[in-house]
Design a protein around this motif. Structure first.
Motif, PDB file in Angstrom:
ATOM      1  N   ASP A  55       0.835  -1.206   0.000  1.00 23.62           N
ATOM      2  CA  ASP A  55       0.000   0.000   0.000  1.00 23.62           C
ATOM      3  C   ASP A  55       0.867   1.253   0.000  1.00 23.62           C
ATOM      4  O   ASP A  55       0.643   2.197   0.780  1.00 23.62           O
ATOM      5  CB  ASP A  55      -0.950   0.000   1.203  1.00 23.62           C
ATOM      6  N   ASP A  56       1.889   1.202  -0.883  1.00 18.93           N
ATOM      7  CA  ASP A  56       2.787   2.342  -1.114  1.00 18.93           C
ATOM      8  C   ASP A  56       3.679   2.684   0.073  1.00 18.93           C
ATOM      9  O   ASP A  56       4.300   3.752   0.104  1.00 18.93           O
ATOM     10  CB  ASP A  56       1.993   3.596  -1.537  1.00 18.93           C
ATOM     11  N   LYS A  57       3.797   1.787   1.053  1.00 15.85           N
ATOM     12  CA  LYS A  57       4.714   2.000   2.164  1.00 15.85           C
ATOM     13  C   LYS A  57       5.827   0.958   2.076  1.00 15.85           C
ATOM     14  O   LYS A  57       5.560  -0.228   1.877  1.00 15.85           O
ATOM     15  CB  LYS A  57       3.998   1.881   3.514  1.00 15.85           C
ATOM     16  N   ILE A  58       7.072   1.424   2.219  1.00 15.27           N
ATOM     17  CA  ILE A  58       8.208   0.509   2.126  1.00 15.27           C
ATOM     18  C   ILE A  58       8.178  -0.466   3.284  1.00 15.27           C
ATOM     19  O   ILE A  58       8.041  -0.086   4.455  1.00 15.27           O
ATOM     20  CB  ILE A  58       9.538   1.293   2.125  1.00 15.27           C
ATOM     21  N   ILE A  59       8.329  -1.752   2.957  1.00 17.68           N
ATOM     22  CA  ILE A  59       8.386  -2.765   4.012  1.00 17.68           C
ATOM     23  C   ILE A  59       9.722  -3.503   4.014  1.00 17.68           C
ATOM     24  O   ILE A  59      10.053  -4.154   4.993  1.00 17.68           O
ATOM     25  CB  ILE A  59       7.225  -3.784   3.894  1.00 17.68           C
ATOM     26  N   LYS A  60      10.477  -3.389   2.902  1.00 21.03           N
ATOM     27  CA  LYS A  60      11.801  -4.009   2.872  1.00 21.03           C
ATOM     28  C   LYS A  60      12.589  -3.436   1.698  1.00 21.03           C
ATOM     29  O   LYS A  60      12.039  -3.200   0.634  1.00 21.03           O
ATOM     30  CB  LYS A  60      11.692  -5.533   2.723  1.00 21.03           C
ATOM     31  N   SER A  61      13.860  -3.231   1.919  1.00 18.42           N
ATOM     32  CA  SER A  61      14.751  -2.850   0.826  1.00 18.42           C
ATOM     33  C   SER A  61      16.028  -3.670   0.944  1.00 18.42           C
ATOM     34  O   SER A  61      16.458  -4.015   2.053  1.00 18.42           O
ATOM     35  CB  SER A  61      15.067  -1.349   0.868  1.00 18.42           C
ATOM     36  N   SER A  62      16.611  -4.002  -0.210  1.00 24.67           N
ATOM     37  CA  SER A  62      17.812  -4.828  -0.232  1.00 24.67           C
ATOM     38  C   SER A  62      18.611  -4.503  -1.486  1.00 24.67           C
ATOM     39  O   SER A  62      18.059  -4.072  -2.500  1.00 24.67           O
ATOM     40  CB  SER A  62      17.415  -6.315  -0.209  1.00 24.67           C
ATOM     41  N   THR A  63      19.895  -4.765  -1.403  1.00 24.98           N
ATOM     42  CA  THR A  63      20.731  -4.537  -2.581  1.00 24.98           C
ATOM     43  C   THR A  63      20.683  -5.712  -3.536  1.00 24.98           C
ATOM     44  O   THR A  63      20.943  -5.551  -4.725  1.00 24.98           O
ATOM     45  CB  THR A  63      22.186  -4.296  -2.152  1.00 24.98           C
ATOM     46  N   SER A  64      20.304  -6.912  -2.997  1.00 25.98           N
ATOM     47  CA  SER A  64      20.361  -8.076  -3.878  1.00 25.98           C
ATOM     48  C   SER A  64      19.230  -9.080  -3.660  1.00 25.98           C
ATOM     49  O   SER A  64      18.902  -9.840  -4.573  1.00 25.98           O
ATOM     50  CB  SER A  64      21.708  -8.785  -3.698  1.00 25.98           C
ATOM     51  N   ASN A  65      18.632  -9.159  -2.436  1.00 26.84           N
ATOM     52  CA  ASN A  65      17.632 -10.193  -2.143  1.00 26.84           C
ATOM     53  C   ASN A  65      16.326  -9.879  -2.855  1.00 26.84           C
ATOM     54  O   ASN A  65      15.700  -8.847  -2.613  1.00 26.84           O
ATOM     55  CB  ASN A  65      17.409 -10.287  -0.643  1.00 26.84           C
ATOM     56  N   ILE A  66      15.919 -10.778  -3.725  1.00 26.82           N
ATOM     57  CA  ILE A  66      14.704 -10.534  -4.515  1.00 26.82           C
ATOM     58  C   ILE A  66      13.465 -11.183  -3.893  1.00 26.82           C
ATOM     59  O   ILE A  66      12.385 -11.134  -4.481  1.00 26.82           O
ATOM     60  CB  ILE A  66      14.894 -11.055  -5.953  1.00 26.82           C
ATOM     61  N   ASN A  67      13.631 -11.786  -2.703  1.00 30.15           N
ATOM     62  CA  ASN A  67      12.502 -12.463  -2.052  1.00 30.15           C
ATOM     63  C   ASN A  67      12.072 -11.729  -0.788  1.00 30.15           C
ATOM     64  O   ASN A  67      12.909 -11.194  -0.043  1.00 30.15           O
ATOM     65  CB  ASN A  67      12.863 -13.901  -1.681  1.00 30.15           C
ATOM     66  N   LEU A  68      10.767 -11.727  -0.528  1.00 27.48           N
ATOM     67  CA  LEU A  68      10.208 -11.166   0.697  1.00 27.48           C
ATOM     68  C   LEU A  68       9.423 -12.283   1.389  1.00 27.48           C
ATOM     69  O   LEU A  68       8.447 -12.803   0.834  1.00 27.48           O
ATOM     70  CB  LEU A  68       9.284  -9.986   0.385  1.00 27.48           C
ATOM     71  N   HIS A  69       9.884 -12.656   2.595  1.00 27.10           N
ATOM     72  CA  HIS A  69       9.213 -13.705   3.351  1.00 27.10           C
ATOM     73  C   HIS A  69       8.260 -13.061   4.376  1.00 27.10           C
ATOM     74  O   HIS A  69       8.672 -12.184   5.141  1.00 27.10           O
ATOM     75  CB  HIS A  69      10.229 -14.576   4.095  1.00 27.10           C
ATOM     76  N   LEU A  70       7.018 -13.518   4.384  1.00 25.62           N
ATOM     77  CA  LEU A  70       6.018 -13.048   5.351  1.00 25.62           C
ATOM     78  C   LEU A  70       5.528 -14.266   6.132  1.00 25.62           C
ATOM     79  O   LEU A  70       4.949 -15.194   5.558  1.00 25.62           O
ATOM     80  CB  LEU A  70       4.848 -12.369   4.644  1.00 25.62           C
ATOM     81  N   GLU A  71       5.769 -14.269   7.458  1.00 28.74           N
ATOM     82  CA  GLU A  71       5.421 -15.425   8.278  1.00 28.74           C
ATOM     83  C   GLU A  71       4.096 -15.212   8.997  1.00 28.74           C
ATOM     84  O   GLU A  71       3.807 -14.131   9.516  1.00 28.74           O
ATOM     85  CB  GLU A  71       6.527 -15.701   9.306  1.00 28.74           C
ATOM     86  N   HIS A  72       3.319 -16.314   9.028  1.00 28.29           N
ATOM     87  CA  HIS A  72       2.063 -16.351   9.792  1.00 28.29           C
ATOM     88  C   HIS A  72       1.195 -15.112   9.514  1.00 28.29           C
ATOM     89  O   HIS A  72       0.892 -14.320  10.412  1.00 28.29           O
ATOM     90  CB  HIS A  72       2.358 -16.459  11.288  1.00 28.29           C
ATOM     91  N   VAL A  73       0.846 -14.973   8.286  1.00 28.26           N
ATOM     92  CA  VAL A  73       0.107 -13.775   7.881  1.00 28.26           C
ATOM     93  C   VAL A  73      -1.288 -13.764   8.504  1.00 28.26           C
ATOM     94  O   VAL A  73      -1.869 -14.807   8.813  1.00 28.26           O
ATOM     95  CB  VAL A  73      -0.007 -13.679   6.345  1.00 28.26           C
ATOM     96  N   THR A  74      -1.796 -12.554   8.692  1.00 23.27           N
ATOM     97  CA  THR A  74      -3.156 -12.361   9.198  1.00 23.27           C
ATOM     98  C   THR A  74      -3.968 -11.626   8.143  1.00 23.27           C
ATOM     99  O   THR A  74      -3.458 -11.258   7.076  1.00 23.27           O
ATOM    100  CB  THR A  74      -3.132 -11.546  10.505  1.00 23.27           C
TER     101      THR A  74
END
Length: 396
Positions: A55-74
């Motif tokens: 929703d247009d808010k940064i949640i992660k930035s990385s120089t190389s990691n192309i994956n975003l892991h989200l655990e136990h989502v609600t």
């Protein structure tokens, strides 16, 4: 040449905009652990930087990691996700890919249900915590807990039921349940459900007849209770206690009788009522019963106070009837040195004409009711007949 250059710029933009893709799972449910992949397409481009947004808010930035892991989502993880990447061999601008993720409920909020809408005292009551797993997550394990008036009454377990054997009025209250996954990541609570246990019969009340009770009375204690409209056909058993000790075992009679009450029958009385199955029991409040005396213990009185030989001596057996029982008939008897000298009769007097020295003795009297229900004895009274010296001088 200028028109051709414009066409080439447009083609180049379209190609660059397709250089990255945001890969998301097709179905996402509460409690899932998911991975969002921001990859280059076709492969071969080197990543210079990756930024993930929700929703247009940064949640992660990385120089190389192309994956975003989200655990136990609600459910709160539902939203618009996008990633931006800088690639070598391209312009310095970021390239963006977007996807909308909808997190679906693993199970709906539970509802409390009761076996019967109307619960009477003594009924077996079962509460069920109703919910169901999403068909695509049927292998998940759910645990259930139950609460009454915010106090835990059954800890988390695999059982979706809470049972109350022989429900009592004290089991009335506001109940709710909670459901959680085995790892406690997802927990949901039901709305409160108000349960009111209905009376099967009223609390007993001990009634005494007569009131007050006087010695010799037939005393009847009645354990009074009233069945509710729904409990009219319920058979009840009654028992009675005196000073906490049982004096009549359970039976169908709601009465306890004392044929001829005495002072020692005074005490704290109570009664208890129960159903045949013993599923409901109720105890009355204690009632203090004090038996009043019918008459006090009698006293011997003699006239004249000083008895000489030859005097007429009269013994009176004095007592007073309780004002509540003035119509009660009393009989009197007299004894000399424990030998009966006048049998029971309505006369309270015993006369000795021309008393002699041999009439000296210890006298007592007894008083009884006409049916012998109450009998009391006076203390011994010593009478000493004095020699009449004037009489002796005349005889000589």
């Amino acid at each position: 040449m200028s028109a051709l250059a414009g066409i080439l710029v447009f083609v180049t933009f379209m190609e660059y905009s397709d250089l990255i893709k945001l890969e998301v799972p097709p179905y996402v449910y509460e409690g899932d652990t998911i991975t969002l992949r921001c990859y280059s397409h076709p492969a071969g481009y080197t990543v210079k930087g990756v930024v993930f947004y929700k929703d247009d808010k940064i949640i992660k930035s990385s120089t190389s990691n192309i994956n975003l892991h989200l655990e136990h989502v609600t459910l709160n993880y539902t939203g618009q996700y996008k990633c931006k990447k800088k690639l070598y061999y391209t312009q310095d601008d970021f390239y963006t890919a977007e996807a909308f993720i909808t997190v679906k409920g693993l199970f709906p909020s539970p509802q409390i249900k009761v076996t019967t809408h109307l619960v009477l005292e003594g009924d077996n009551m079962t509460l069920t915590c109703n919910t169901f797993l999403n068909p695509l997550r049927q292998k998940r394990e759910l645990h259930f807990a139950f609460y009454k008036d915010d106090q835990n009454v059954q800890s988390f377990s695999l059982s979706d039921q809470y049972e109350v054997q022989f429900a009592q009025l004290k089991d009335s209250g506001k109940y709710y349940c909670e459901v959680t996954t085995s790892n406690n990541r997802i927990m949901k609570k039901s709305a409160e459900f108000n349960i009111h246990i209905k009376n099967l019969f009223s609390a007993p009340e001990l009634k005494v007849n007569p009131n007050p009770v006087v010695e010799g009375d037939l005393m009847t204690l009645t354990c009074s209770t009233s069945p509710s409209p729904l409990g009219q056909l319920t058979q009840l058993l009654f028992t009675f206690y005196k000073n906490g000790q049982n004096i009549q075992r359970y039976n169908l009679s709601d009465q306890y009788t004392v044929q001829f009450s005495h002072m020692e029958d005074s005490g704290n009385y109570s009664c208890k009522v129960r159903t045949l199955t013993n599923s409901v029991k109720k105890l009355s409040k204690p009632t203090n019963i004090q038996i009043q005396g019918l008459f006090p213990s009698p006293q011997i009185k003699v006239t004249p106070h000083l008895v000489l030989e030859g005097d007429n001596m009269t013994l009176m057996c004095n007592t007073i009837l309780n004002p509540l029982r003035q119509k009660q008939d009393l009989d009197f008897a007299f004894y000399k040195d424990d030998q009966n000298v006048q049998s029971f009769s309505s006369s309270e007097q015993y006369e000795v004409l021309f008393a002699q020295l041999k009439d000296s003795a210890k006298y007592h009297c007894e008083v009884t009711t006409s049916n012998n229900s109450v009998m009391k004895k006076s203390a011994g009274f010593n009478i000493y007949i004095k020699r009449n010296s004037g009489k002796l001088s005349r005889e000589s």
